[in-house]
Design a protein around this motif. Structure first.
Motif, short mmCIF file in Angstrom:
data_model
loop_
_atom_site.label_atom_id
_atom_site.label_comp_id
_atom_site.label_asym_id
_atom_site.label_seq_id
_atom_site.Cartn_x
_atom_site.Cartn_y
_atom_site.Cartn_z
N ARG A 10 0.84 -1.20 0.00
CA ARG A 10 0.00 0.00 0.00
C ARG A 10 0.87 1.25 0.00
N MET A 11 1.91 1.25 0.82
CA MET A 11 2.84 2.37 0.89
C MET A 11 3.57 2.56 -0.44
N ILE A 12 4.03 1.45 -1.02
CA ILE A 12 4.73 1.53 -2.30
C ILE A 12 3.82 2.11 -3.38
N THR A 13 2.57 1.68 -3.41
CA THR A 13 1.62 2.18 -4.41
C THR A 13 1.40 3.68 -4.24
N GLY A 14 1.25 4.13 -2.99
CA GLY A 14 1.09 5.55 -2.73
C GLY A 14 2.29 6.36 -3.20
N ILE A 15 3.48 5.83 -2.96
CA ILE A 15 4.70 6.51 -3.38
C ILE A 15 4.77 6.58 -4.91
N VAL A 16 4.46 5.48 -5.59
CA VAL A 16 4.48 5.47 -7.05
C VAL A 16 3.48 6.46 -7.62
N PHE A 17 2.29 6.54 -7.02
CA PHE A 17 1.29 7.51 -7.47
C PHE A 17 1.80 8.93 -7.32
N GLY A 18 2.55 9.18 -6.26
CA GLY A 18 3.13 10.51 -6.09
C GLY A 18 4.19 10.82 -7.13
N VAL A 19 5.05 9.84 -7.39
CA VAL A 19 6.15 10.05 -8.33
C VAL A 19 5.64 10.30 -9.74
N LYS A 124 13.90 4.00 2.21
CA LYS A 124 15.11 3.62 2.94
C LYS A 124 14.81 3.38 4.42
N ALA A 125 13.88 4.16 4.98
CA ALA A 125 13.57 4.05 6.41
C ALA A 125 12.75 2.81 6.74
N TYR A 126 11.85 2.38 5.85
CA TYR A 126 10.87 1.36 6.21
C TYR A 126 10.98 0.06 5.42
N LYS A 130 15.98 -7.25 0.44
CA LYS A 130 15.33 -7.48 -0.85
C LYS A 130 14.06 -6.64 -0.99
N GLU A 131 13.36 -6.43 0.11
CA GLU A 131 12.15 -5.62 0.05
C GLU A 131 12.46 -4.17 -0.32
N ARG A 132 13.60 -3.68 0.16
CA ARG A 132 14.01 -2.31 -0.22
C ARG A 132 14.32 -2.25 -1.71
N SER A 137 12.73 -0.52 -7.03
CA SER A 137 12.42 -0.88 -8.42
C SER A 137 11.08 -0.28 -8.83
N PHE A 138 10.10 -0.35 -7.95
CA PHE A 138 8.80 0.25 -8.26
C PHE A 138 8.91 1.77 -8.34
N TRP A 139 9.74 2.37 -7.47
CA TRP A 139 9.96 3.82 -7.55
C TRP A 139 10.56 4.18 -8.91
#
Length: 223
Positions: A10-19, A124-126, A130-132, A137-139
């Motif tokens: 969910r966090m990754i998706t929100g970040i990608v939407f922002g980018v 980087k914080a959370y 491999k998850e980072r 990669s999604f970013w």
């Protein structure tokens, strides 16, 4: 700031939407020049300024915004970026001439300067290991990948709905991004010293870069 929180999809998706508000939607302006010029009745020189000023302001402020995110809070600066993206896109949707067009593009650049370093820092914080790498990669898909499909997406939207719909979609994605990041804890760099910012240096840099950009754009008409 240690919270024990682990990053989620969910966090990754929100970040990608922002980018992608910058890399896809804001960058699509390059591909709708004839439609914008015809609709707003502005000169090509002014339109060139509107196209370039977003990346210019993003580049000028990204280091400052990244440093501020570390001190004030990465989620906070990311949210400021989302809000600026919404305001900038709204200016473009409402634009009837050059003033709102230029203002909206500047605000979009400031939005990107806030979103990009703060979201990288949140990853980087959370995320660890491999998850980072997966999150980064999604970013990257949201940034360089978004830039790669900006021409196609912008062209399709402008052809079928009108060029202003590009920025209506940008507003929608920014709102969704904010919603998806709302449960992410704040993250900031712990520091015992006082934070000092070189406002004079930044001001000189901004004036110099703006003057150079205007000179390059209008040098032919200047003779």
């Amino acid at each position: 700031m240690e919270t024990g929180y682990k990053g989620t999809d969910r966090m990754i998706t929100g970040i990608v939407f922002g980018v992608i508000t910058f890399w896809l939607f804001a960058q699509a302006m390059v591909n709708v020049v004839p439609a914008v010029q015809s609709d707003l009745g502005i000169s090509m020189g002014t339109l060139n300024i509107a196209i370039s000023v977003t990346a210019l302001f993003s580049g000028m402020f990204i280091v400052a915004a990244g440093g501020l995110a570390d001190k004030a809070g990465r989620k906070k600066i990311a949210y400021i970026g989302f809000v600026l993206s919404i305001i900038g896109s709204l200016c473009l949707v409402l634009a009837e001439g050059a003033p709102l067009l230029i203002a909206g593009r500047i605000i979009q650049g400031l939005s990107a300067a806030c979103i990009m370093p703060s979201t990288i820092a949140l990853i980087k914080a959370y995320f660890e290991g491999k998850e980072r790498q997966r999150a980064l990669s999604f970013w990257s898909i949201g940034s360089w990948g978004g830039s790669g499909v900006a021409s196609f997406a912008g062209g399709v939207i402008a052809t079928n709905l009108g060029w202003k719909w590009i920025f209506i979609f940008s507003i929608i994605f920014a709102v969704l991004g904010m919603f998806l990041l709302k449960d992410t804890p704040e993250s900031k760099q712990e520091s015992s010293g006082s934070f000092q910012f070189d406002f004079a240096g930044l001001s000189i840099f901004i004036v110099t870069m703006l003057a150079l950009n205007i000179f390059i754009t209008y040098c032919a008409s200047f003779g």
